[in-house]
Each structure stands twice: as C-alpha cells, then as structure tokens.
Design an enzyme around this catalytic site. Structure first.
Site, mmCIF file in Angstrom:
data_model
loop_
_atom_site.group_PDB
_atom_site.id
_atom_site.type_symbol
_atom_site.label_atom_id
_atom_site.label_comp_id
_atom_site.label_asym_id
_atom_site.label_seq_id
_atom_site.Cartn_x
_atom_site.Cartn_y
_atom_site.Cartn_z
ATOM 1 N N HIS A 141 5.580 -5.017 -11.584
ATOM 2 C CA HIS A 141 5.879 -4.316 -10.331
ATOM 3 C C HIS A 141 7.183 -3.531 -10.413
ATOM 4 C CE1 HIS A 141 5.007 -4.847 -5.742
ATOM 5 N NE2 HIS A 141 5.338 -3.614 -6.032
ATOM 6 N N ARG B 139 3.992 7.745 2.639
ATOM 7 C CA ARG B 139 4.169 6.545 3.460
ATOM 8 C C ARG B 139 3.671 6.773 4.885
ATOM 9 N NH1 ARG B 139 7.226 2.875 0.494
ATOM 10 N NH2 ARG B 139 8.034 3.819 -1.396
ATOM 11 N N GLY B 140 2.546 7.495 4.971
ATOM 12 C CA GLY B 140 1.915 7.731 6.268
ATOM 13 C C GLY B 140 2.430 8.958 6.986
ATOM 14 N N TYR C 160 3.329 -9.051 -1.687
ATOM 15 C CA TYR C 160 2.897 -8.521 -0.390
ATOM 16 C C TYR C 160 2.549 -9.665 0.562
ATOM 17 C CZ TYR C 160 2.245 -4.089 -2.926
ATOM 18 O OH TYR C 160 2.419 -2.962 -3.689
ATOM 19 N N PRO D 176 0.397 8.114 -1.350
ATOM 20 C CA PRO D 176 0.032 9.526 -1.530
ATOM 21 C C PRO D 176 0.114 10.340 -0.239
ATOM 22 C CG PRO D 176 -1.936 8.163 -1.509
ATOM 23 C CD PRO D 176 -0.768 7.225 -1.520
ATOM 24 N N LEU D 177 0.217 9.648 0.898
ATOM 25 C CA LEU D 177 0.374 10.348 2.177
ATOM 26 C C LEU D 177 1.831 10.293 2.654
ATOM 27 C CD1 LEU D 177 -2.911 9.215 3.933
ATOM 28 C CD2 LEU D 177 -2.398 11.432 2.928
#
Length: 343
Positions: free
Chosen positions: A131, A214-215, A62, A211-212
């Site tokens: 990962h 990706r927004g 990241y 969980p959203l």
C-alpha cells in the site's frame, strides 16, 4: 441502448486479466461519507459483478479491517474464479495521532497476507499490493517475501502503490510487478511524466485510484457540504480559496460535458479510461445510480481532439491546492516512498 459490455484488459505480462473498469470498495465502510450497511455494501458489489465488473479493490486498513470482511462476504455469493480480488498491506493499524506507520518487513508482509486471507475467507489473493513503501526496509527484502507468497500460492500477482521510479525498477528486478496503483485523474497527472512511461517500458499495468478527483468531478462536494467526518475535509483542494478556484474548473467541465451529452463525472472518467489498454481505473461509490453512470462512461467515444479539449479545460497550473497524499506525507507518514511536496 443495449447492455454495455465491459471490455477486458491485461495488467502486466504475467497473465492477470481484469475488467477495464474496476470497483474501489473503500467508500463502502465510510472513509469519504457515511458507511453503508453490510447488506447494501454486499448488494452493490454483487450488482457491479452483474454488470461485468470483476476487479474489486480493498485493503486491510480500510474501515479498520471491516472493508475486507465486507468484500469477503460479498465474494461468498459470487463465482470466485471469475473475480480478480486486490487487497493491500503496509499501513499499520492505529489511531494515527502520532503519524501513520508504514511497515514492509518480511515478517509483516507474511502476517498481513495471512490475516487478509482469513478475513476475506479466500484461499488466494489475485493482486496483492504494498500500500505504501517502507523506506526503512530495502524493497528487495519486502519483494523477496512477496515472491515466496506467490510461490506458495497465497497470492497470484504483486502490485505496488504510490512508489517511486527507483523503487519500481528495483522491485521489478526481484519479481515482476503486475500493477502499479497511483492517483490519476484530470487534476492529478504527475505520473504521466516519468511513472507511466516506466510502467510501459517494464510491462506493468496501471490502476488509477480516485479517477474522479476524489469525487470532485462527480460534483457532490460542489453542490453539497462535505460531511464533517470525511477525508475530504483534510484535502487542500476542497478547502477555502482553493475550493472556490477549483469550482470554476468544475463549471467548465460541466459545460463541456453538456456538449458530449454526458455528466462531468462521465467525461472525467472516460478521459482516464482512454489513457491506454493497460489502464484499469477503480472508481468507488455507495450508490447504484452512480455505478451505472460510471459504467455508461464506457459508451463515450472520444477523439484525440476531444481528449485535448478536456485537458485544456483542466489546466494543471490552475488546479489549486496539493493533492491529499502530498499533504499527508509532509507531516505524518513514516517511511513513505513518495517525497514530500516541494514548498
């Protein structure tokens, strides 16, 4: 209303206990939107901790290492023994023009771990994930090195991300897997058929990322233009006709959320939180208000009927477009463990 007490949950059977709601740090260094300043990133992590979030998720890839450095600086201002730090290895750095390289050799496992410990400036990593799985290296070899790192005290618990059922079983036979990180949200539910039952059979905790959606369920992409440099630009669900179809789903979620006296994001997150006592989602944000809203989703008391109604509003066969990981796998991941999408 009083302060929300964030519950604690156990991931796996090896002793790891985390806050039921974790915090995904990836967005702080700009993968979805513009990066925040170092001071702001540190203040968000500290604020999350002050509210009872103790489970923080990062990765060496990241922000080209910047995310781990940022998390490390924040941890310096927090009591280390109360934090559950998760980071990852396996996606080799590079410009990715020739594809994303996945590495799982024992030498790479060790060198990655040592580098992460140094960058974050900690003596141990609580939860160390592979990962992505390198299909050119037997998982037993990768796990053998991870097991040594546990024995040496460099890591406490081992995790996998986006792994197949066969890989999970084989890895778990070498050393217990404590947590599996997978994409899981109202519009990404493939893991429910095989992966979730397998995790429960083996006693492995589940850490849903994105969980959203990706927004998506946060509504930002629906109401504003997606930034030009955002990863969402390459996500089929946010493109063209797919996006127009998915906006209809979002509108229905908004209407249902109104009935529950909350936002669509809170309802979507509450649904994930209710998927089991072994589930600890890690939504990320760059805004304190969104963080507060995510924490407030823990207040929602949803019945079995409520959960079914929420599922009915987001029928899987009406979600338009492949999830991002499938798109990446179809052309650029080398040795990733999840099969390419069916065409």
């Amino acid at each position: 209303m009083g302060e929300i007490q964030i519950p604690r949950v156990k991931l796996g059977n090896q002793g790891l206990e985390v806050s039921k709601l974790g915090f995904g740090c990836m967005g702080l260094t700009g993968e979805y939107n513009h990066p925040v300043s170092e001071d702001v990133g540190i203040s968000i992590i500290k604020y999350a901790f002050s509210k009872g979030i103790t489970f923080f998720d990062t990765s060496d890839v990241y922000g080209a290492n910047a995310n781990e450095i940022l998390v490390g600086k924040a941890l310096k201002e927090l009591p280390r023994e109360k934090i559950q730090l998760a980071t990852k290895f396996g996606v080799a750095p590079g410009d990715y023009t020739a594809g994303i390289i996945v590495k799982g050799t024992p030498e790479y496992v060790r060198s990655s771990c040592v580098a992460s410990l140094k960058r974050i400036d900690v003596e141990y990593i609580d939860l160390y994930y592979q990962h992505r799985v390198d299909r050119s290296v037997p998982i037993e070899e990768t796990m053998g090195e991870l097991k040594k790192l546990v024995e040496e005290g460099k890591i406490k618990y081992i995790g996998l991300s986006e792994a197949s059922p066969d890989t999970i079983r084989r890895a778990h036979a070498v050393h217990p897997i404590t947590a599996l990180q997978m994409e899981w949200s109202l519009w990404t539910r493939e893991i429910e058929e095989e992966i979730v039952p397998l995790c429960r059979e083996l006693g492995i905790g589940i850490v849903p990322y994105s969980p959203l959606g990706r927004g998506f369920f946060g509504g930002k992409a629906v109401s504003e233009n997606v930034p030009a440099n955002s990863l969402l630009r390459s996500n089929p669900r946010f493109q063209g006709e797919n996006f127009e179809k998915n906006k209809i789903i979002y509108t229905k979620m908004e209407m249902l959320a109104e009935k529950h006296g909350c936002t669509a994001a809170q309802l979507a997150l509450a649904w994930v939180l209710r998927q089991g006592d072994d589930v600890a989602p890690i939504p990320g944000t760059t805004k304190i208000k969104n963080l507060d809203d995510n924490i407030s989703s823990l207040r929602l008391k949803l019945t079995k009927e409520d959960l079914e109604e929420i599922c009915d509003v987001v029928p899987q066969n009406e979600v338009a477009g492949a999830r991002a990981i499938e798109t990446l796998l179809s052309f650029s991941w080398r040795f990733a463990d999840t099969p390419p999408p069916r065409v």
